[in-house]
Design a protein around this motif. Structure first.
Motif, mmCIF file in Angstrom:
data_model
loop_
_atom_site.group_PDB
_atom_site.id
_atom_site.type_symbol
_atom_site.label_atom_id
_atom_site.label_comp_id
_atom_site.label_asym_id
_atom_site.label_seq_id
_atom_site.Cartn_x
_atom_site.Cartn_y
_atom_site.Cartn_z
ATOM 1 N N THR A 21 0.805 -1.226 0.000
ATOM 2 C CA THR A 21 0.000 0.000 0.000
ATOM 3 C C THR A 21 0.836 1.273 0.000
ATOM 4 O O THR A 21 0.344 2.338 -0.370
ATOM 5 C CB THR A 21 -0.919 0.025 1.230
ATOM 6 N N GLY A 22 2.085 1.190 0.458
ATOM 7 C CA GLY A 22 2.912 2.383 0.595
ATOM 8 C C GLY A 22 2.692 3.114 1.908
ATOM 9 O O GLY A 22 3.367 4.100 2.195
ATOM 10 N N ASP A 23 1.743 2.643 2.718
ATOM 11 C CA ASP A 23 1.494 3.266 4.015
ATOM 12 C C ASP A 23 2.637 2.947 4.978
ATOM 13 O O ASP A 23 3.274 1.898 4.880
ATOM 14 C CB ASP A 23 0.184 2.749 4.618
ATOM 15 N N PHE A 24 2.854 3.857 5.932
ATOM 16 C CA PHE A 24 3.887 3.644 6.943
ATOM 17 C C PHE A 24 3.238 3.221 8.257
ATOM 18 O O PHE A 24 2.295 3.849 8.723
ATOM 19 C CB PHE A 24 4.716 4.919 7.135
ATOM 20 N N GLN A 25 3.762 2.143 8.840
ATOM 21 C CA GLN A 25 3.247 1.614 10.087
ATOM 22 C C GLN A 25 4.403 1.310 11.027
ATOM 23 O O GLN A 25 5.533 1.110 10.578
ATOM 24 C CB GLN A 25 2.424 0.348 9.819
ATOM 25 N N ARG A 26 4.107 1.238 12.303
ATOM 26 C CA ARG A 26 5.132 0.908 13.294
ATOM 27 C C ARG A 26 5.222 -0.610 13.406
ATOM 28 O O ARG A 26 4.305 -1.245 13.937
ATOM 29 C CB ARG A 26 4.780 1.542 14.658
ATOM 30 N N PRO A 27 6.301 -1.199 12.947
ATOM 31 C CA PRO A 27 6.380 -2.663 12.951
ATOM 32 C C PRO A 27 6.433 -3.292 14.327
ATOM 33 O O PRO A 27 6.090 -4.453 14.497
ATOM 34 C CB PRO A 27 7.682 -2.948 12.170
ATOM 35 N N LEU A 28 6.855 -2.528 15.336
ATOM 36 C CA LEU A 28 6.951 -3.053 16.707
ATOM 37 C C LEU A 28 5.936 -2.387 17.614
ATOM 38 O O LEU A 28 6.145 -2.291 18.834
ATOM 39 C CB LEU A 28 8.369 -2.854 17.246
ATOM 40 N N ALA A 29 4.833 -1.919 17.040
ATOM 41 C CA ALA A 29 3.862 -1.147 17.821
ATOM 42 C C ALA A 29 3.289 -1.932 18.987
ATOM 43 O O ALA A 29 2.936 -1.368 20.028
ATOM 44 C CB ALA A 29 2.716 -0.684 16.909
ATOM 45 N N GLY A 30 3.212 -3.251 18.840
ATOM 46 C CA GLY A 30 2.610 -4.050 19.912
ATOM 47 C C GLY A 30 3.574 -4.466 20.997
ATOM 48 O O GLY A 30 3.185 -5.158 21.938
#
Length: 216
Positions: A206-215
């Motif tokens: 999607t090209g969206d940015f997310q926090r990979p370690l958010a959990g």
């Protein structure tokens, strides 16, 4: 007495000799004798606050890093003017045979600020910065003209758009595209907030940015 290097660098080297070198001596000796074999190349900004080796807690020889203003990748242009990053990419692919290429951006990037405000001090266009940042002209002008966003929002938006733009440019390199299609190379985008140390990774679909370690 002649000072060959600034005191703070010499003091840092003394600390390296006393603390880190004893721990890394065998690894460094092996690297010197056997060469480097990193699996990942990181294309990062030359901003002194955004050091990939620190962010990813990497030891010597673990990541191959090239740094330039605003972590940009130019399009494939063998006869063009932007050869340094392209040459490093070529070496990483052909000599080191890396399996991953990461474009790493960061918050508060001065190069991105220059692209959005080309006449602002201290990063006025000059002879080099403006020319280099013109690589982003197709997107920086559109973002800069968006009056519905604040200056800080435009800055953050272009920092992330520039990462996607550089990844698109990576795929204009025939070797990159061939390796990606063969499943031998993965392209990644990431952005780090300097103030918090928070890492955001780009979703390749999607090209969206997310926090990979958010959990965690």
């Amino acid at each position: 007495m002649t000072k060959y290097l600034p005191d703070h660098l010499l003091n840092g080297y003394r600390a390296f000799l006393a603390n880190r070198l004893p721990q890394e001596r065998d690894r460094l000796r092996d690297l010197a004798e056997q060469g480097q074999h990193p699996k990942t190349m990181v294309i990062a900004c030359c901003d002194s606050r955004a050091a990939p080796e620190t962010l990813f807690d990497a030891a010597p020889g673990e990541i191959f890093v090239v740094r330039n203003v605003a972590n940009l990748v130019p399009p494939y242009e063998p006869d063009g003017e932007y050869h340094a990053t392209s040459a490093a990419l070529e070496f990483a692919l052909h000599a080191l045979k890396v399996e991953h290429v990461v474009v790493l951006g960061h918050g508060g990037c001065g190069g991105i600020h220059a692209a959005l405000s080309p006449s602002a001090e201290p990063l006025s266009p000059g002879d080099f910065i403006g020319k280099w940042m013109s690589l982003l002209d197709p997107v920086s002008k559109a973002v800069g003209a968006n009056d519905h966003m604040t200056a800080r929002e435009r800055q953050a938006a272009l920092e992330r758009i520039a990462i996607r733009y550089s990844i698109a440019n990576l795929r204009t390199f025939p070797t990159v595209e061939a390796l990606v299609q063969e499943g031998k190379l993965s392209l990644h985008g990431a952005w780090v907030d300097i103030a918090s140390g928070e890492l955001w990774a780009m979703d390749p679909d999607t090209g969206d940015f997310q926090r990979p370690l958010a959990g965690e």
